[in-house]
Scaffold this active site. Sequence first.
Site, PDB file in Angstrom:
ATOM      1  CB  THR A  92      -0.897   0.012   1.249  1.00 28.48           C
ATOM      2  OG1 THR A  92      -1.633  -1.205   1.299  1.00 28.48           O
ATOM      3  CG2 THR A  92      -1.864   1.183   1.193  1.00 28.48           C
ATOM      4  CE  LYS A 167      -4.981  -1.313   1.376  1.00 28.36           C
ATOM      5  NZ  LYS A 167      -5.520  -2.413   2.138  1.00 28.36           N
TER       6      LYS A 167
HETATM    7  P1  NAD Z   1       5.754  -6.143   7.371  1.00 32.60           P
HETATM    8  O1  NAD Z   1       6.462  -5.016   8.048  1.00 32.60           O
HETATM    9  O2  NAD Z   1       5.351  -7.328   8.168  1.00 32.60           O
HETATM   10  O3  NAD Z   1       6.613  -6.678   6.127  1.00 32.60           O
HETATM   11  C1  NAD Z   1       7.431  -5.867   5.333  1.00 32.60           C
HETATM   12  C2  NAD Z   1       8.695  -6.672   5.031  1.00 32.60           C
HETATM   13  O4  NAD Z   1       9.510  -5.919   4.154  1.00 32.60           O
HETATM   14  C3  NAD Z   1       9.539  -6.963   6.281  1.00 32.60           C
HETATM   15  O5  NAD Z   1       9.812  -8.352   6.356  1.00 32.60           O
HETATM   16  C4  NAD Z   1      10.805  -6.138   6.078  1.00 32.60           C
HETATM   17  O6  NAD Z   1      11.943  -6.730   6.650  1.00 32.60           O
HETATM   18  C5  NAD Z   1      10.858  -6.101   4.566  1.00 32.60           C
HETATM   19  N1  NAD Z   1      11.644  -5.001   4.030  1.00 32.60           N
HETATM   20  C6  NAD Z   1      11.643  -3.698   4.398  1.00 32.60           C
HETATM   21  N2  NAD Z   1      12.472  -2.983   3.627  1.00 32.60           N
HETATM   22  C7  NAD Z   1      13.020  -3.869   2.745  1.00 32.60           C
HETATM   23  C8  NAD Z   1      13.941  -3.754   1.662  1.00 32.60           C
HETATM   24  N3  NAD Z   1      14.491  -2.574   1.375  1.00 32.60           N
HETATM   25  N4  NAD Z   1      14.250  -4.855   0.966  1.00 32.60           N
HETATM   26  C9  NAD Z   1      13.711  -6.048   1.267  1.00 32.60           C
HETATM   27  N5  NAD Z   1      12.826  -6.236   2.279  1.00 32.60           N
HETATM   28  C10 NAD Z   1      12.499  -5.157   2.988  1.00 32.60           C
HETATM   29  O7  NAD Z   1       4.478  -5.458   6.670  1.00 32.60           O
HETATM   30  P2  NAD Z   1       3.180  -6.214   6.107  1.00 32.60           P
HETATM   31  O8  NAD Z   1       2.128  -6.221   7.151  1.00 32.60           O
HETATM   32  O9  NAD Z   1       3.592  -7.471   5.431  1.00 32.60           O
HETATM   33  O10 NAD Z   1       2.698  -5.138   5.024  1.00 32.60           O
HETATM   34  C11 NAD Z   1       3.325  -5.028   3.763  1.00 32.60           C
HETATM   35  C12 NAD Z   1       2.508  -4.075   2.917  1.00 32.60           C
HETATM   36  O11 NAD Z   1       1.173  -4.577   2.800  1.00 32.60           O
HETATM   37  C13 NAD Z   1       2.384  -2.670   3.514  1.00 32.60           C
HETATM   38  O12 NAD Z   1       2.477  -1.750   2.465  1.00 32.60           O
HETATM   39  C14 NAD Z   1       1.022  -2.682   4.158  1.00 32.60           C
HETATM   40  O13 NAD Z   1       0.437  -1.394   4.235  1.00 32.60           O
HETATM   41  C15 NAD Z   1       0.251  -3.586   3.204  1.00 32.60           C
HETATM   42  N6  NAD Z   1      -0.911  -4.267   3.800  1.00 32.60           N
HETATM   43  C16 NAD Z   1      -0.813  -4.836   5.022  1.00 32.60           C
HETATM   44  C17 NAD Z   1      -1.935  -5.484   5.549  1.00 32.60           C
HETATM   45  C18 NAD Z   1      -1.868  -6.144   6.907  1.00 32.60           C
HETATM   46  O14 NAD Z   1      -2.929  -6.511   7.441  1.00 32.60           O
HETATM   47  N7  NAD Z   1      -0.704  -6.346   7.474  1.00 32.60           N
HETATM   48  C19 NAD Z   1      -3.128  -5.533   4.821  1.00 32.60           C
HETATM   49  C20 NAD Z   1      -3.175  -4.968   3.545  1.00 32.60           C
HETATM   50  C21 NAD Z   1      -2.054  -4.328   3.036  1.00 32.60           C
END
Ligand code: NAD
Length: 293
Positions: A92, A167
């Site tokens: 997102t 979204k």
């Molecule tokens: P998260 O923080 O659990 O996962 C993000 C991952 O990205 C982490 O494992 C982190 O180590 C990795 N990361 C960060 N920078 C990096 C880089 N430069 N290179 C490689 N890896 C890197 O977050 P999430 O909950 O998985 O959310 C991910 C996306 O999905 C976000 O944009 C969030 O807004 C969206 N989202 C989340 C949900 C939810 O319920 N968690 C629902 C819909 C959308």
Amino acid sequence: MQRIGFIGLGAMGLPMAVNLLAKGHPVIGFDTVAKPAFERAGGRVASAISELVAEADIIITMLPNGAAVLDVAADQVLPHMRPGQVIIDCSTIGVPSARKLHALAAEHGVAALDAPVTGGVGGAQAATLTFMIGGEEAVFTAMRDVLAVMGSKLVYAGSAGNGQAVKICNNMAAGIIKIAISEAFVLARQLGVDERVFFEVAASGSAQSFALTRTCPVPGLVENSPSSRDYTNGFATSLMLKDMVLAQEAAMASGAATVLGGAATHLYQLCANAGLGDRDNGIVYQFLSAKSA
Ligand code: NAD
């Protein structure tokens, strides 16, 4: 089977990648933090993003925010991509960042989709996510089967950035509605009404909503609601705030009047400032309760 390069194996990305593996796609992954569960599921970890790009047909990113996506894409993904490869961002990140990603991809001569999701971690695990997809329709059509491995509903939203637009509109409405339901419960209690009585009427009345009957912010009324497990394992207030801020930035830029969206954003900011950012967004009910007489 198309080979998938998956960047960002967090709460959402890991189960999405695991579902691709389960359907037979070779998946090479990369995350800045070690993810042993990915390897246990049969994934292979790349030593560098350039290696991942070299070995994949499709590159998927699931990263925290627009800055992370644009940094990774501009510096480490796009310079190594070949014609015919596609980059799909499922994070997102808001409309301007998504349009910037599409423009960068076009400069490098490769196709891109913005494909954010709704459905949370549970939907990612169960492969029941809803995808909202922006970009060229022919690219979406070519990627449909891969996206369908991770989600049960795919909605083509239109041109570049429109997936992100849908979204943030959805999440802005969801954020406002959660507060409306919370305020109604706070008022009912202040007036001496049993919360079960209010729930019974509202659930079959005009206040019926997902925020009431699925993710009720009052503990103990809906068995599987995050509030009933102490506001854990839901949609964190910090993530709700992030999406509300993206919606307000878009509203300011486009001239849309989103009065309640602005007020709701401030309220989630106050909750986060009070140290509640990690709790499910239904914690706004407790925050309002504590502010009431
Ligand atoms: P998260 O923080 O659990 O996962 C993000 C991952 O990205 C982490 O494992 C982190 O180590 C990795 N990361 C960060 N920078 C990096 C880089 N430069 N290179 C490689 N890896 C890197 O977050 P999430 O909950 O998985 O959310 C991910 C996306 O999905 C976000 O944009 C969030 O807004 C969206 N989202 C989340 C949900 C939810 O319920 N968690 C629902 C819909 C959308």
